[in-house]
Design a protein around this motif. Structure first.
Motif, mmCIF file in Angstrom:
data_model
loop_
_atom_site.group_PDB
_atom_site.id
_atom_site.type_symbol
_atom_site.label_atom_id
_atom_site.label_comp_id
_atom_site.label_asym_id
_atom_site.label_seq_id
_atom_site.Cartn_x
_atom_site.Cartn_y
_atom_site.Cartn_z
ATOM 1 N N VAL A 182 31.673 -5.510 -26.749
ATOM 2 C CA VAL A 182 31.913 -5.807 -25.467
ATOM 3 C C VAL A 182 31.266 -7.352 -26.028
ATOM 4 C CG1 VAL A 182 31.807 -4.276 -24.006
ATOM 5 C CG2 VAL A 182 29.742 -5.736 -24.253
ATOM 6 N N GLU A 183 31.793 -8.694 -24.525
ATOM 7 C CA GLU A 183 31.278 -9.884 -25.115
ATOM 8 C C GLU A 183 29.499 -9.709 -24.458
ATOM 9 O OE1 GLU A 183 33.850 -13.310 -23.677
ATOM 10 O OE2 GLU A 183 34.551 -11.773 -22.760
ATOM 11 N N PRO A 184 29.023 -10.527 -25.896
ATOM 12 C CA PRO A 184 27.430 -10.798 -25.046
ATOM 13 C C PRO A 184 27.363 -11.643 -23.256
ATOM 14 C CG PRO A 184 28.059 -12.387 -26.298
ATOM 15 C CD PRO A 184 29.457 -11.691 -25.920
ATOM 16 N N THR A 185 26.564 -10.584 -23.018
ATOM 17 C CA THR A 185 25.652 -10.195 -21.156
ATOM 18 C C THR A 185 24.354 -11.142 -21.301
ATOM 19 O OG1 THR A 185 25.254 -8.601 -21.483
ATOM 20 C CG2 THR A 185 26.658 -8.172 -20.933
ATOM 21 N N GLY A 186 23.822 -11.343 -22.010
ATOM 22 C CA GLY A 186 21.897 -11.601 -22.116
ATOM 23 C C GLY A 186 21.803 -10.778 -22.080
ATOM 24 N N ASP A 187 21.740 -10.004 -21.490
ATOM 25 C CA ASP A 187 20.462 -9.251 -21.641
ATOM 26 C C ASP A 187 19.964 -8.361 -22.510
ATOM 27 O OD1 ASP A 187 21.472 -8.681 -18.336
ATOM 28 O OD2 ASP A 187 23.146 -7.339 -18.459
ATOM 29 N N GLY A 188 19.270 -7.275 -22.417
ATOM 30 C CA GLY A 188 18.393 -7.217 -23.685
ATOM 31 C C GLY A 188 18.801 -4.888 -23.882
ATOM 32 N N ASN A 189 18.229 -4.203 -24.234
ATOM 33 C CA ASN A 189 18.381 -3.270 -24.791
ATOM 34 C C ASN A 189 17.962 -2.058 -23.489
ATOM 35 O OD1 ASN A 189 19.318 -3.878 -27.700
ATOM 36 N ND2 ASN A 189 17.278 -3.531 -28.466
ATOM 37 N N LEU A 190 18.672 -1.019 -23.010
ATOM 38 C CA LEU A 190 18.847 -0.213 -22.203
ATOM 39 C C LEU A 190 18.414 0.769 -23.116
ATOM 40 C CD1 LEU A 190 17.855 0.209 -19.026
ATOM 41 C CD2 LEU A 190 20.226 -0.068 -18.378
ATOM 42 N N GLY A 191 17.853 1.479 -23.306
ATOM 43 C CA GLY A 191 18.077 3.336 -23.614
ATOM 44 C C GLY A 191 18.276 4.129 -22.347
ATOM 45 N N LYS A 192 19.403 4.603 -22.443
ATOM 46 C CA LYS A 192 19.633 6.348 -22.293
ATOM 47 C C LYS A 192 20.437 5.817 -20.365
ATOM 48 C CE LYS A 192 18.803 8.845 -25.239
ATOM 49 N NZ LYS A 192 20.361 9.275 -25.398
ATOM 50 N N PHE A 193 20.800 4.902 -20.300
ATOM 51 C CA PHE A 193 21.857 3.970 -18.981
ATOM 52 C C PHE A 193 22.520 4.323 -19.153
ATOM 53 C CE2 PHE A 193 25.489 2.312 -20.985
ATOM 54 C CZ PHE A 193 26.032 2.209 -20.290
ATOM 55 N N LEU A 194 23.522 5.432 -19.853
ATOM 56 C CA LEU A 194 24.309 6.763 -18.542
ATOM 57 C C LEU A 194 24.138 7.987 -19.646
ATOM 58 C CD1 LEU A 194 27.612 5.226 -18.848
ATOM 59 C CD2 LEU A 194 26.294 6.031 -17.051
ATOM 60 N N PRO A 195 23.990 9.109 -19.335
ATOM 61 C CA PRO A 195 23.630 10.050 -20.102
ATOM 62 C C PRO A 195 24.241 10.180 -21.518
ATOM 63 C CG PRO A 195 24.275 10.948 -17.709
ATOM 64 C CD PRO A 195 24.592 9.861 -17.807
ATOM 65 N N GLY A 196 23.681 10.436 -22.555
ATOM 66 C CA GLY A 196 24.037 9.916 -24.391
ATOM 67 C C GLY A 196 24.626 8.682 -24.151
ATOM 68 N N VAL A 197 24.689 7.636 -23.959
ATOM 69 C CA VAL A 197 24.928 6.722 -23.682
ATOM 70 C C VAL A 197 23.814 5.090 -23.894
ATOM 71 C CG1 VAL A 197 26.700 4.573 -23.017
ATOM 72 C CG2 VAL A 197 27.099 6.684 -22.608
ATOM 73 N N ASP A 198 23.858 4.396 -25.128
ATOM 74 C CA ASP A 198 22.894 2.856 -25.219
ATOM 75 C C ASP A 198 23.517 1.651 -24.866
ATOM 76 O OD1 ASP A 198 20.417 5.220 -25.259
ATOM 77 O OD2 ASP A 198 20.526 4.929 -27.390
ATOM 78 N N PHE A 199 22.646 0.993 -24.016
ATOM 79 C CA PHE A 199 23.366 -0.317 -24.253
ATOM 80 C C PHE A 199 22.771 -1.202 -25.158
ATOM 81 C CE2 PHE A 199 23.028 -4.416 -22.860
ATOM 82 C CZ PHE A 199 24.738 -4.890 -22.589
ATOM 83 N N ARG A 200 23.147 -1.476 -26.074
ATOM 84 C CA ARG A 200 22.460 -2.334 -27.420
ATOM 85 C C ARG A 200 22.908 -4.111 -27.606
ATOM 86 N NH1 ARG A 200 19.563 0.772 -29.647
ATOM 87 N NH2 ARG A 200 20.653 2.797 -29.985
ATOM 88 N N GLY A 201 22.056 -5.002 -27.087
ATOM 89 C CA GLY A 201 21.853 -6.665 -26.011
ATOM 90 C C GLY A 201 20.502 -7.105 -26.884
ATOM 91 N N ARG A 202 20.437 -8.154 -26.189
ATOM 92 C CA ARG A 202 19.197 -8.884 -27.249
ATOM 93 C C ARG A 202 17.900 -8.239 -27.812
ATOM 94 N NH1 ARG A 202 16.370 -11.525 -24.652
ATOM 95 N NH2 ARG A 202 17.263 -10.463 -21.883
ATOM 96 N N GLY A 203 17.873 -8.739 -28.615
ATOM 97 C CA GLY A 203 16.573 -7.100 -29.658
ATOM 98 C C GLY A 203 17.317 -6.172 -29.739
ATOM 99 N N GLY A 204 18.125 -5.965 -30.334
ATOM 100 C CA GLY A 204 18.899 -4.730 -30.711
ATOM 101 C C GLY A 204 19.944 -4.706 -32.221
ATOM 102 N N TYR A 205 20.321 -3.868 -32.811
ATOM 103 C CA TYR A 205 20.959 -4.626 -33.651
ATOM 104 C C TYR A 205 22.263 -3.184 -34.462
ATOM 105 C CZ TYR A 205 17.804 -1.374 -37.430
ATOM 106 O OH TYR A 205 16.947 -0.430 -37.108
ATOM 107 N N ILE A 206 23.217 -3.158 -34.739
ATOM 108 C CA ILE A 206 23.592 -1.419 -35.311
ATOM 109 C C ILE A 206 23.822 -1.944 -36.559
ATOM 110 C CG2 ILE A 206 25.067 -1.656 -32.739
ATOM 111 C CD1 ILE A 206 26.998 -3.194 -35.351
ATOM 112 N N VAL A 207 24.813 -0.834 -37.402
ATOM 113 C CA VAL A 207 24.600 -0.757 -38.608
ATOM 114 C C VAL A 207 26.544 -0.564 -38.460
ATOM 115 C CG1 VAL A 207 25.082 0.837 -40.403
ATOM 116 C CG2 VAL A 207 23.111 0.835 -38.714
ATOM 117 N N ALA A 208 27.217 -1.666 -39.439
ATOM 118 C CA ALA A 208 28.387 -1.976 -39.180
ATOM 119 C C ALA A 208 28.900 -1.364 -40.101
ATOM 120 C CB ALA A 208 29.101 -3.151 -39.676
#
Length: 242
Positions: A182-208
């Motif tokens: 999704v487009e960047p929001t400016g928010d930081g990471n948020l673990g388990k913001f839903l069951p089994g779902v994390d949010f990765r923003g500022r300060g995070g990374y993904i494997v591509a």
């Protein structure tokens, strides 16, 4: 209003709204054929006609192509130079940074778009996976399909709610989950913001993609929906304004 899903048309290269599964081009554009997509098409036709020998032949060809080593350096350079996304090395077959702090590494903070640096990294180990920081060109909703499918159910309900942002790309993960771009929001990471779902923003990374996970039978990360030009243009706009 329900959120929309976008990708890049494989023919004209412009932004494309997704209306159906496996859509690759606008309805008025010509769908390009590659070896894999053509083999899949022929295998499907053979299955419908009941030609099991042809199905097996095309399936074997697809498996042979799929078994070839992933072009990790090539993909890392494409992300950096064509998409404008900074990348950094991930340890082969894993999700952890490839250069330890003891060796002078700083994880996602080392990410760069400099081709010479990228070639030097992958020259040290051609099996390095590809890491990309979140919160710069995009944020990612990380859906884990383990734990009795809690993530997929939570994600399905969230999508139906209409509260999540438009989707501009999606990858599948070797563990059976997926990353929603999704487009960047400016928010930081948020673990388990839903069951089994994390949010990765500022300060995070993904494997591509096409990175590999050794703990998942050597399966790869793959693009299910290629990134839309919105994410690419976001990066270019930031570079121009810098």
């Amino acid at each position: 209003m329900q959120p929309k899903t976008f990708s890049t048309c494989a023919d004209c290269g412009e932004i494309m709204q997704i209306y159906q599964i496996n859509q690759a081009v606008h309805p008025c554009c010509t769908e390009p054929r590659d070896y894999i997509s053509e083999a899949i098409r022929l295998m499907q036709e053979a299955a419908w006609s009941g030609d099991t020998a042809a199905v097996d032949r095309h399936a074997a060809f697809i498996e042979e192509i799929d078994a070839q080593p992933p072009r990790l350096l090539e993909a890392a350079l494409k992300y950096a130079t064509d998409y404008g996304w900074p990348v950094f090395p991930i340890a082969p077959g894993s999700k952890v940074p490839g250069i330890s702090k003891r060796a002078g590494g700083n994880g996602f903070e080392d990410a760069t778009t400099d081709p010479a640096t990228i070639r030097a990294w992958w020259g040290r180990n051609s099996n390095f996976n590809i890491g990309i920081p979140t919160g710069i060109a995009f944020d990612v909703i990380d859906v884990d399909c383990a734990a009795k499918g809690a993530g997929i159910w939570a994600w399905s309900e969230f999508r139906e709610s209409g509260y999540h942002p438009d989707i501009h790309g999606e990858t599948t993960t070797p563990s059976g989950g997926f990353h929603v771009f999704v487009e960047p929001t400016g928010d930081g990471n948020l673990g388990k913001f839903l069951p089994g779902v994390d949010f990765r923003g500022r300060g995070g990374y993904i494997v591509a993609p096409p990175s590999v996970r050794y703990d998942c039978d050597g399966l790869r990360y793959r693009w299910a929906i290629k990134p839309s030009p919105v994410l690419l243009s976001q990066t270019q706009q930031r570079k121009a304004a810098a």
